[in-house]
Design a protein around this motif. Structure first.
Motif, PDB file in Angstrom:
ATOM      1  N   ILE A   1      95.953  57.072 -30.578  1.00 51.28           N
ATOM      2  CA  ILE A   1      96.450  58.031 -31.458  1.00 51.28           C
ATOM      3  C   ILE A   1      95.752  59.513 -31.130  1.00 51.28           C
ATOM      4  CG2 ILE A   1      97.271  56.449 -32.895  1.00 51.28           C
ATOM      5  CD1 ILE A   1      94.927  57.192 -34.952  1.00 51.28           C
ATOM      6  N   VAL A   2      96.284  60.657 -31.321  1.00 51.85           N
ATOM      7  CA  VAL A   2      95.917  61.952 -31.288  1.00 51.85           C
ATOM      8  C   VAL A   2      96.205  62.715 -32.614  1.00 51.85           C
ATOM      9  CG1 VAL A   2      96.188  61.844 -28.695  1.00 51.85           C
ATOM     10  CG2 VAL A   2      97.815  62.727 -30.052  1.00 51.85           C
ATOM     11  N   ALA A   3      95.781  63.952 -32.688  1.00 54.82           N
ATOM     12  CA  ALA A   3      95.860  64.686 -34.008  1.00 54.82           C
ATOM     13  C   ALA A   3      97.443  64.703 -34.127  1.00 54.82           C
ATOM     14  CB  ALA A   3      95.411  66.121 -33.640  1.00 54.82           C
ATOM     15  N   GLY A   4      97.770  64.379 -35.366  1.00 56.07           N
ATOM     16  CA  GLY A   4      99.019  64.525 -36.011  1.00 56.07           C
ATOM     17  C   GLY A   4      99.885  63.279 -36.225  1.00 56.07           C
ATOM     18  N   ASP A   5      99.365  62.145 -35.123  1.00 54.03           N
ATOM     19  CA  ASP A   5      99.868  60.673 -35.415  1.00 54.03           C
ATOM     20  C   ASP A   5      99.538  60.054 -36.484  1.00 54.03           C
ATOM     21  OD1 ASP A   5     100.807  61.110 -32.930  1.00 54.03           O
ATOM     22  OD2 ASP A   5      99.266  59.813 -31.947  1.00 54.03           O
ATOM     23  N   TYR A   6     100.515  59.217 -37.099  1.00 53.51           N
ATOM     24  CA  TYR A   6     100.073  58.815 -38.404  1.00 53.51           C
ATOM     25  C   TYR A   6     100.482  57.065 -37.964  1.00 53.51           C
ATOM     26  CZ  TYR A   6     100.515  57.511 -43.452  1.00 53.51           C
ATOM     27  OH  TYR A   6     100.316  56.939 -44.665  1.00 53.51           O
ATOM     28  N   VAL A   7      99.335  56.118 -38.452  1.00 52.34           N
ATOM     29  CA  VAL A   7      99.548  54.854 -38.035  1.00 52.34           C
ATOM     30  C   VAL A   7      99.537  53.834 -39.345  1.00 52.34           C
ATOM     31  CG1 VAL A   7      98.465  53.012 -36.817  1.00 52.34           C
ATOM     32  CG2 VAL A   7      98.479  55.191 -35.858  1.00 52.34           C
ATOM     33  N   ILE A   8     100.185  53.121 -39.599  1.00 50.78           N
ATOM     34  CA  ILE A   8     100.185  51.838 -40.622  1.00 50.78           C
ATOM     35  C   ILE A   8      99.836  50.710 -40.001  1.00 50.78           C
ATOM     36  CG2 ILE A   8     101.149  51.025 -42.646  1.00 50.78           C
ATOM     37  CD1 ILE A   8     103.051  53.321 -42.723  1.00 50.78           C
ATOM     38  N   LEU A   9      98.659  50.208 -40.427  1.00 49.93           N
ATOM     39  CA  LEU A   9      98.312  48.641 -40.043  1.00 49.93           C
ATOM     40  C   LEU A   9      98.311  47.787 -41.257  1.00 49.93           C
ATOM     41  CD1 LEU A   9      95.124  49.981 -37.782  1.00 49.93           C
ATOM     42  CD2 LEU A   9      97.569  49.315 -36.919  1.00 49.93           C
ATOM     43  N   ALA A  10      99.493  46.886 -41.240  1.00 50.40           N
ATOM     44  CA  ALA A  10      99.537  46.145 -42.306  1.00 50.40           C
ATOM     45  C   ALA A  10      98.821  45.100 -42.133  1.00 50.40           C
ATOM     46  CB  ALA A  10     101.112  45.651 -42.161  1.00 50.40           C
ATOM     47  N   ASN A  11      98.206  44.619 -41.093  1.00 55.17           N
ATOM     48  CA  ASN A  11      97.236  43.259 -40.851  1.00 55.17           C
ATOM     49  C   ASN A  11      96.099  43.799 -40.103  1.00 55.17           C
ATOM     50  OD1 ASN A  11      96.163  40.783 -40.380  1.00 55.17           O
ATOM     51  ND2 ASN A  11      98.189  39.662 -40.264  1.00 55.17           N
ATOM     52  N   MET A  12      95.015  43.993 -40.582  1.00 51.59           N
ATOM     53  CA  MET A  12      93.828  44.378 -39.751  1.00 51.59           C
ATOM     54  C   MET A  12      93.153  43.057 -39.000  1.00 51.59           C
ATOM     55  SD  MET A  12      93.252  47.704 -40.031  1.00 51.59           S
ATOM     56  CE  MET A  12      91.641  47.476 -39.375  1.00 51.59           C
ATOM     57  N   SER A  13      93.449  41.880 -39.228  1.00 52.61           N
ATOM     58  CA  SER A  13      92.886  40.850 -38.528  1.00 52.61           C
ATOM     59  C   SER A  13      93.550  40.968 -37.065  1.00 52.61           C
ATOM     60  CB  SER A  13      93.189  39.670 -39.334  1.00 52.61           C
ATOM     61  OG  SER A  13      94.493  39.299 -39.254  1.00 52.61           O
ATOM     62  N   LEU A  14      94.686  41.697 -36.861  1.00 54.70           N
ATOM     63  CA  LEU A  14      95.356  41.920 -35.588  1.00 54.70           C
ATOM     64  C   LEU A  14      94.813  42.968 -34.903  1.00 54.70           C
ATOM     65  CD1 LEU A  14      98.839  40.622 -36.501  1.00 54.70           C
ATOM     66  CD2 LEU A  14      97.093  39.431 -35.553  1.00 54.70           C
ATOM     67  N   ALA A  15      93.796  43.751 -35.401  1.00 55.53           N
ATOM     68  CA  ALA A  15      93.359  44.785 -34.830  1.00 55.53           C
ATOM     69  C   ALA A  15      92.081  44.662 -34.491  1.00 55.53           C
ATOM     70  CB  ALA A  15      93.511  46.299 -36.035  1.00 55.53           C
ATOM     71  N   SER A  16      91.712  45.408 -33.293  1.00 55.32           N
ATOM     72  CA  SER A  16      90.295  45.481 -32.828  1.00 55.32           C
ATOM     73  C   SER A  16      90.119  46.518 -31.704  1.00 55.32           C
ATOM     74  CB  SER A  16      90.107  44.088 -31.930  1.00 55.32           C
ATOM     75  OG  SER A  16      90.696  43.876 -30.717  1.00 55.32           O
ATOM     76  N   GLY A  17      88.710  46.686 -31.563  1.00 60.19           N
ATOM     77  CA  GLY A  17      88.307  47.624 -30.331  1.00 60.19           C
ATOM     78  C   GLY A  17      88.607  49.040 -30.847  1.00 60.19           C
ATOM     79  N   PHE A  18      88.433  49.290 -31.895  1.00 61.40           N
ATOM     80  CA  PHE A  18      88.572  50.809 -32.128  1.00 61.40           C
ATOM     81  C   PHE A  18      87.260  51.614 -31.504  1.00 61.40           C
ATOM     82  CE2 PHE A  18      90.601  48.470 -35.377  1.00 61.40           C
ATOM     83  CZ  PHE A  18      91.613  49.408 -35.929  1.00 61.40           C
ATOM     84  N   SER A  19      87.699  52.825 -31.172  1.00 60.15           N
ATOM     85  CA  SER A  19      86.870  53.670 -30.468  1.00 60.15           C
ATOM     86  C   SER A  19      87.310  55.141 -30.627  1.00 60.15           C
ATOM     87  CB  SER A  19      86.986  53.103 -28.798  1.00 60.15           C
ATOM     88  OG  SER A  19      85.958  54.177 -28.061  1.00 60.15           O
ATOM     89  N   GLU A  20      86.582  55.812 -31.092  1.00 59.12           N
ATOM     90  CA  GLU A  20      86.849  57.328 -31.275  1.00 59.12           C
ATOM     91  C   GLU A  20      86.055  58.283 -30.447  1.00 59.12           C
ATOM     92  OE1 GLU A  20      84.613  55.664 -33.685  1.00 59.12           O
ATOM     93  OE2 GLU A  20      86.467  54.704 -34.799  1.00 59.12           O
ATOM     94  N   SER A  21      86.799  59.555 -30.180  1.00 60.16           N
ATOM     95  CA  SER A  21      86.408  60.604 -29.431  1.00 60.16           C
ATOM     96  C   SER A  21      85.115  61.116 -30.264  1.00 60.16           C
ATOM     97  CB  SER A  21      87.243  61.407 -29.038  1.00 60.16           C
ATOM     98  OG  SER A  21      87.974  62.111 -30.208  1.00 60.16           O
ATOM     99  N   ASP A  22      84.231  61.944 -29.652  1.00 67.78           N
ATOM    100  CA  ASP A  22      83.055  62.647 -30.332  1.00 67.78           C
ATOM    101  C   ASP A  22      83.419  63.312 -31.404  1.00 67.78           C
ATOM    102  OD1 ASP A  22      81.355  61.340 -28.418  1.00 67.78           O
ATOM    103  OD2 ASP A  22      81.359  62.914 -27.189  1.00 67.78           O
ATOM    104  N   ASP A  23      84.815  64.062 -31.319  1.00 71.60           N
ATOM    105  CA  ASP A  23      85.131  65.107 -32.600  1.00 71.60           C
ATOM    106  C   ASP A  23      86.043  64.490 -33.387  1.00 71.60           C
ATOM    107  OD1 ASP A  23      83.131  66.845 -31.752  1.00 71.60           O
ATOM    108  OD2 ASP A  23      84.525  67.956 -30.665  1.00 71.60           O
TER     109      ASP A  23
END
Length: 75
Positions: free
Chosen positions: A28-50
């Motif tokens: 996702i990039v600036a301006g994107d909107y995400v809805i995660l209804a089940n966090m147990s299915l999400a993993s590997g979060f990695s953010e850019s420096d800024d």
């Protein structure tokens, strides 16, 4: 995640973030909107420096009550 039963809303406001949801990679990039209804299915979060975002964790009960209210107002 402190509240696994929450519906997570993310509005990316700067740079980008990568994650995996149901075995699919997302970026996702600036301006994107995400809805995660089940966090147990999400993993590997990695953010850019800024990376920056507005993130809200709403209970499933609250989200469902808002849907019922919307239905009543549109009938």
């Amino acid at each position: 995640m402190e509240h696994p039963q929450s519906v997570i809303h993310i509005l990316c406001t700067r740079e980008s973030m990568n994650f995996r949801f149901q075995n699919i990679n997302y970026n996702i990039v600036a301006g994107d909107y995400v809805i995660l209804a089940n966090m147990s299915l999400a993993s590997g979060f990695s953010e850019s420096d800024d990376y920056n975002a507005v993130t809200m964790g709403l209970s499933k009960q609250f989200v469902m009550s808002m849907e019922r209210l919307r239905e009543r107002l549109t009938d």
